[in-house]
Each structure stands twice: as structure tokens, then as C-alpha cells.
Design a protein around this motif. Structure first.
Motif, PDB file in Angstrom:
ATOM      1  N   SER B 120       0.902  -1.107   0.231  1.00 48.84           N
ATOM      2  CA  SER B 120       0.174  -0.016   0.140  1.00 48.84           C
ATOM      3  C   SER B 120       0.956   1.210   0.043  1.00 48.84           C
ATOM      4  O   SER B 120       1.890   1.298   0.591  1.00 48.84           O
ATOM      5  CB  SER B 120      -1.060   0.002   1.221  1.00 48.84           C
ATOM      6  OG  SER B 120      -0.140   0.355   2.399  1.00 48.84           O
ATOM      7  N   VAL B 163      -7.210   1.455  -5.496  1.00 51.95           N
ATOM      8  CA  VAL B 163      -7.871   0.458  -4.548  1.00 51.95           C
ATOM      9  C   VAL B 163      -8.625   1.212  -3.638  1.00 51.95           C
ATOM     10  O   VAL B 163      -8.062   1.761  -2.773  1.00 51.95           O
ATOM     11  CB  VAL B 163      -7.163  -0.732  -3.965  1.00 51.95           C
ATOM     12  CG1 VAL B 163      -8.164  -1.363  -3.131  1.00 51.95           C
ATOM     13  CG2 VAL B 163      -6.444  -1.531  -5.208  1.00 51.95           C
ATOM     14  N   HIS B 180      -9.116  -8.228 -10.204  1.00 49.72           N
ATOM     15  CA  HIS B 180      -8.501  -8.658  -9.260  1.00 49.72           C
ATOM     16  C   HIS B 180      -8.467  -7.450  -8.102  1.00 49.72           C
ATOM     17  O   HIS B 180      -8.320  -7.480  -6.729  1.00 49.72           O
ATOM     18  CB  HIS B 180      -6.866  -8.768  -9.454  1.00 49.72           C
ATOM     19  CG  HIS B 180      -6.830  -9.962 -10.414  1.00 49.72           C
ATOM     20  ND1 HIS B 180      -6.353 -10.091 -11.527  1.00 49.72           N
ATOM     21  CD2 HIS B 180      -7.454 -11.202 -10.410  1.00 49.72           C
ATOM     22  CE1 HIS B 180      -6.412 -11.101 -12.397  1.00 49.72           C
ATOM     23  NE2 HIS B 180      -7.062 -11.902 -11.554  1.00 49.72           N
ATOM     24  N   THR B 181      -8.256  -6.314  -8.675  1.00 51.29           N
ATOM     25  CA  THR B 181      -8.440  -4.950  -7.665  1.00 51.29           C
ATOM     26  C   THR B 181      -9.714  -4.556  -7.230  1.00 51.29           C
ATOM     27  O   THR B 181      -9.653  -4.352  -6.071  1.00 51.29           O
ATOM     28  CB  THR B 181      -8.095  -3.814  -8.656  1.00 51.29           C
ATOM     29  OG1 THR B 181      -8.890  -3.645  -9.829  1.00 51.29           O
ATOM     30  CG2 THR B 181      -6.280  -3.786  -8.882  1.00 51.29           C
ATOM     31  N   LEU B 184      -9.323  -6.993  -3.973  1.00 49.92           N
ATOM     32  CA  LEU B 184      -8.469  -6.303  -3.079  1.00 49.92           C
ATOM     33  C   LEU B 184      -9.263  -5.146  -2.560  1.00 49.92           C
ATOM     34  O   LEU B 184      -8.976  -4.804  -1.179  1.00 49.92           O
ATOM     35  CB  LEU B 184      -7.115  -5.775  -3.697  1.00 49.92           C
ATOM     36  CG  LEU B 184      -6.332  -6.775  -4.186  1.00 49.92           C
ATOM     37  CD1 LEU B 184      -5.104  -6.097  -5.176  1.00 49.92           C
ATOM     38  CD2 LEU B 184      -5.702  -7.522  -2.782  1.00 49.92           C
ATOM     39  N   GLN B 188      -9.861  -4.834   1.305  1.00 43.90           N
ATOM     40  CA  GLN B 188      -9.454  -3.613   2.324  1.00 43.90           C
ATOM     41  C   GLN B 188     -10.496  -3.071   3.006  1.00 43.90           C
ATOM     42  O   GLN B 188     -10.352  -2.768   4.193  1.00 43.90           O
ATOM     43  CB  GLN B 188      -8.880  -2.375   1.221  1.00 43.90           C
ATOM     44  CG  GLN B 188      -8.370  -1.495   1.839  1.00 43.90           C
ATOM     45  CD  GLN B 188      -7.920  -0.429   0.953  1.00 43.90           C
ATOM     46  OE1 GLN B 188      -8.811   0.248   0.123  1.00 43.90           O
ATOM     47  NE2 GLN B 188      -6.724  -0.017   1.016  1.00 43.90           N
ATOM     48  N   LEU B 216      -5.079 -14.220  -7.193  1.00 44.55           N
ATOM     49  CA  LEU B 216      -4.386 -13.783  -6.206  1.00 44.55           C
ATOM     50  C   LEU B 216      -3.713 -14.733  -5.271  1.00 44.55           C
ATOM     51  O   LEU B 216      -2.363 -14.559  -5.044  1.00 44.55           O
ATOM     52  CB  LEU B 216      -5.313 -13.171  -5.577  1.00 44.55           C
ATOM     53  CG  LEU B 216      -5.758 -11.983  -6.175  1.00 44.55           C
ATOM     54  CD1 LEU B 216      -7.287 -11.231  -5.456  1.00 44.55           C
ATOM     55  CD2 LEU B 216      -4.938 -10.870  -6.536  1.00 44.55           C
ATOM     56  N   GLY B 222      -2.232 -13.391  -1.844  1.00 42.20           N
ATOM     57  CA  GLY B 222      -3.428 -13.860  -0.785  1.00 42.20           C
ATOM     58  C   GLY B 222      -2.922 -14.899  -0.117  1.00 42.20           C
ATOM     59  O   GLY B 222      -2.243 -16.189  -0.792  1.00 42.20           O
ATOM     60  N   PHE B 236      -4.959 -10.619   2.808  1.00 49.31           N
ATOM     61  CA  PHE B 236      -3.974 -10.112   1.900  1.00 49.31           C
ATOM     62  C   PHE B 236      -2.894  -9.282   2.799  1.00 49.31           C
ATOM     63  O   PHE B 236      -3.320  -8.185   3.337  1.00 49.31           O
ATOM     64  CB  PHE B 236      -4.378  -9.306   0.580  1.00 49.31           C
ATOM     65  CG  PHE B 236      -5.499  -9.982   0.024  1.00 49.31           C
ATOM     66  CD1 PHE B 236      -4.957 -10.693  -0.996  1.00 49.31           C
ATOM     67  CD2 PHE B 236      -6.707 -10.016   0.223  1.00 49.31           C
ATOM     68  CE1 PHE B 236      -5.827 -11.599  -2.068  1.00 49.31           C
ATOM     69  CE2 PHE B 236      -7.507 -10.681  -0.483  1.00 49.31           C
ATOM     70  CZ  PHE B 236      -7.168 -11.384  -1.608  1.00 49.31           C
ATOM     71  N   LEU B 239      -2.352  -5.702   2.567  1.00 46.28           N
ATOM     72  CA  LEU B 239      -3.424  -4.576   2.941  1.00 46.28           C
ATOM     73  C   LEU B 239      -3.191  -4.359   4.558  1.00 46.28           C
ATOM     74  O   LEU B 239      -4.110  -3.504   5.143  1.00 46.28           O
ATOM     75  CB  LEU B 239      -4.855  -5.131   2.678  1.00 46.28           C
ATOM     76  CG  LEU B 239      -4.961  -5.250   1.205  1.00 46.28           C
ATOM     77  CD1 LEU B 239      -6.567  -5.947   0.949  1.00 46.28           C
ATOM     78  CD2 LEU B 239      -5.002  -3.891   0.473  1.00 46.28           C
TER      79      LEU B 239
END
Lengths: 175, 248
Positions: B120, B163, B180-181, B184, B188, B216, B222, B236, B239
């Protein structure tokens, strides 16, 4: 005693589930191995009883309500064995000795301490070394007897000490 | 009235006039050019003066740096385009971003063991600042984004994904698709995701969610948790805020 500094993984719930991805699993195993050794060093324990450990905070994070399964614990311990950091005490693998420092390393630490106190050529008992008042605060204070003997034997092989048994008690002379 | 072809004199006159126009035209263009040149010179001088005057501010203050960047961008000047230009000499900004770029690469490499190569932007900022030492200037999120943009020159190794209202910096090859995002982003918000959760909130087909999650996990981003109830959940590390100051 200072609180043990848990690694971030310990607060990460998936850490307690064997990872299906082999790459991730390798990282996980690596982290578990260092965690077990660091933790044992922190609590100054050399022996690990598998049944007990299952419910100890090491493998059971009550806050997260996550625990490492028995099967997974054996995966970690077998890996430690492979690395030479562990020895099984019995064939049924119920308890083991963790070697987070090799006997030779322990021997060196003890020998340095003896030299710094000019105790060469004197005889001490094993009890004095591991539990005596003088050695309080030393890293080897409270060292497991088995490991202590191995450490001294390794010093003996280097010609720095002589291991002796008299009247049923064991002692050592440093040179 | 009889029509007469144009006389020689008329043609000559016309040609003469055309030549004169042409002369005048180039004269005008030249004077305009000279004027432009003067203006450019003046502009450059002013900009240089400005840069020199506010050099410290630009270097120290991330907010100011951002505004200076925006000003330069709006007039089509890229102070980072060349490290040898007068910008670099005047400001050392070129160096600033290159240096930052190297630190970003270092942090990403060092933390990839933990996060699988996805970090991040907040964690990245914290770690970069820590690695620069306590007394160096503050780094803003925008500085990092600028620097990462420059890193793209080196290939496709680095990409930034928006994200939610934050960014994730990806330092491993491999395409993260929109799916995928989105996963995520869900993770999050809730800390983790489950397949049925994705199906419910995103209205996805089961196979779509499964594909995204499997990807992932396959990319080491992941981790799975089988002790969170009836269903496997996905977590994840990227995150989870990483407050350690050491690189690894």
C-alpha cells in the motif's frame, strides 16, 4: 520478563492454516521455524512437549481463535529437525529438544565467561554453572543439563575443559 | 466592350505586389519570432528566478512541490525530463526523484517477501521515510507516484493500482485485472474476503470469483484461512498496515 515481540504473522489469521501455494507455504514455514526458536529462547525453554505446546500461546492464538493443527505443528518441527535445530527425545515424537544455539556456541559463551572471571584451572560443578548465583544474568543461566553437558564436551574436544565425575556429581575443570 | 488580355504592365504590378507581401510577411514572422524568443528568454529567466528563490520550499515542502509540478505540467515543461537540464542543476529535483525511485525499489524488494510484491502506498511512504533517516525532508504520496511514473521507463516492473481511495504499488510482473483490484478493494474494506461474499456483494458468477481468488493466491498475494467458519476466507498481507521500521 519482557513481553515477547510477536511477529506480524502471529496476528495474521491465515498464518495458522497451511498455505496451498507452495511459495507462500515456504515463507510461512520459514516464519514458523524462526517463531518457534525465538519463542523458546525468550521463555528459556529447551524442551518442547508437543501435546502441551498444542495449547500453548505459541501455537494457539486465543485472541484470534486460531491454532496450528497437530499435523502442521509436526511439519514445522520436522523442518526444524531437518535444519539441525531440533532433536526428538523419543521415537514417538512426543517431546523434543530445541537447539537454538549449537553446543559449540554455548561452550564458547561459557568459556568466555570463565576466562573473564579468571576461573581457569578451577573446578566447578554443573549446578554452579547453570544455577549458581554467579552465573545469574548470563545467557547460559538455567541452561538445560543435557545441553550444558554437550557444550562442555565440545569444549573438552577443543582441549579447553575437562569433564569429570566424582562421587556421583559432575563437574568440569577449565583450562 | 471588347475584352482585352491583361497588359504586361498589369502582370508586372501584380507580381511586384506579391513579392512585397511576401517580404512583409517574412519580416513580420521574423519580428514575431524574435519577440517570441525574447518572451521565452524572459519566461525562462523568471522561472529560473522563481525556482532559485523557492528552491528550498520546493525541496522541503511536498505541498509546494506538487503545485510546482502542476504549474510546470500546465505549461508543458517537465522538470524531471532530464537530469542534466537546468532544472536538475537549479533544483536538484531530478536527483530528488531518482533517489526516491531507488529507495522505492529497495523498499518494494525488501518487503516483497511479506506482501508478495504488492504494497500500500501508505506503507511504502512510511518505509521510504524511515530508510531516508529522520532528518530528511517529508515525502508525499504524490512524490511517490511521480517517482514511480519515472520508474516505468525501466520497463513494466512497476505499476500503481487505485484501490478504494488509496493506491497499491505492484512491483512484480503479472497483470492485475480490474477483477483482481475489485477483490482487493473488498478485502480492504472488510479485512478479508470470501467467495460467497464476492458473489453476494458484486453479483459475480461463482466461477468469476473463484478465478480471481485463485489467481491472487497463485501470485503469492493472497493467503487462505480455513479457521474462520464454514467457508475459506482470503487475506492479503499488503493490506495490513506494516508499522515496522525495518526494511524486512
Amino acid at each position: 520478563m519482557v513481553d515477547f515481540d510477536w511477529p506480524w504473522q502471529y496476528k495474521f489469521p491465515p498464518f495458522f492454516t497451511i498455505q496451498p501455494n507452495i511459495e507462500t507455504f515456504k515463507k510461512q514455514l520459514e516464519a514458523w521455524c524462526s517463531l518457534v526458536l525465538d519463542y523458546q529462547r525468550h521463555i528459556k525453554q529447551y524442551t518442547l512437549d508437543v501435546t502441551e505446546a498444542q495449547n500453548s500461546e505459541l501455537f494457539y492464538n486465543k485472541q484470534l481463535n486460531r491454532r496450528l493443527s497437530l499435523e502442521a505443528i509436526y511439519v514445522v518441527l520436522d523442518e526444524l529437525k531437518r535444519r539441525g535445530n531440533l532433536e526428538w527425545k523419543d521415537k514417538s515424537k512426543k517431546s523434543c529438544t530445541l537447539i537454538w544455539r549449537t553446543p559449540a556456541e554455548w561452550g564458547k559463551i561459557i568459556y568466555n565467561w570463565i576466562c573473564s572471571r579468571a576461573m581457569n584451572n578451577t573446578v566447578c560443578t554443573l549446578f554452579e554453572l547453570s544455577d549458581g548465583e554467579d552465573s545469574e544474568g548470563q545467557e547460559f543461566h538455567g541452561l538445560d543439563k543435557e545441553i550444558l553437558i554437550r557444550a562442555l564436551k565440545s569444549l573438552e574436544s577443543e582441549g579447553k575443559a575437562e569433564f569429570m565425575v566424582f562421587d556421583g556429581s559432575e563437574g568440569v575443570k577449565f583450562f | 466592350m471588347s475584352r482585352r488580355p491583361a497588359g504586361i504592365a498589369a502582370i508586372k504590378n501584380k507580381n511586384l505586389a506579391q513579392a512585397k507581401y511576401k517580404d512583409k510577411g517574412s519580416e513580420l514572422a521574423e519580428s514575431q519570432f524574435v519577440q517570441m524568443g525574447q518572451q521565452m528568454e524572459m519566461f525562462k529567466n523568471n522561472l529560473e528566478d522563481f525556482a532559485a528563490k523557492h528552491r528550498e520550499d520546493i525541496r522541503k515542502d511536498p505541498e509546494f512541490r506538487l503545485q510546482f509540478q502542476e504549474m510546470c505540467a500546465s505549461i508543458g515543461v517537465d522538470p524531471l525530463a532530464s537530469s542534466k537540464g537546468f532544472w536538475a542543476k537549479m533544483l536538484g529535483v531530478g536527483d530528488f526523484y531518482y533517489e526516491l525511485g531507488i529507495q522505492i525499489v529497495e523498499v518494494c524488494l525488501a518487503t516483497s517477501k511479506r506482501n508478495g510484491g504488492l504494497i500500500s502506498i501508505e506503507d511504502l511512504r512510511r518505509k521510504v521515510e524511515a530508510s531516508r533517516g529522520r532528518n530528511s525532508q517529508q515525502i508525499s504520496i504524490d512524490d511517490l507516484l511521480q517517482s514511480i511514473k519515472k520508474l516505468k521507463i525501466l520497463g513494466n516492473g512497476f505499476s500503481v493500482h487505485k484501490v478504494g481511495n488509496s493506491f497499491l504499488v505492484q512491483s512484480i510482473p503479472g497483470e492485475l485485472t480490474l477483477d483482481h483490484t475489485v477483490v482487493l478493494q473488498q478485502a480492504q474494506e472488510h479485512g478479508h474476503v470470501t467467495l460467497s461474499g464476492l458473489i453476494q456483494t458484486l453479483n459475480w458468477e461463482e466461477s468469476r470469483g473463484k478465478r480471481a481468488l485463485d489467481f491472487l493466491v497463485k501470485e503469492c498475494l493472497g493467503w487462505v484461512d480455513d479457521q474462520s467458519g464454514a467457508e475459506r476466507s482470503y487475506w492479503f498481507p499488503s493490506l495490513i498496515p506494516d508499522f515496522t521500521t525495518t526494511l524486512t
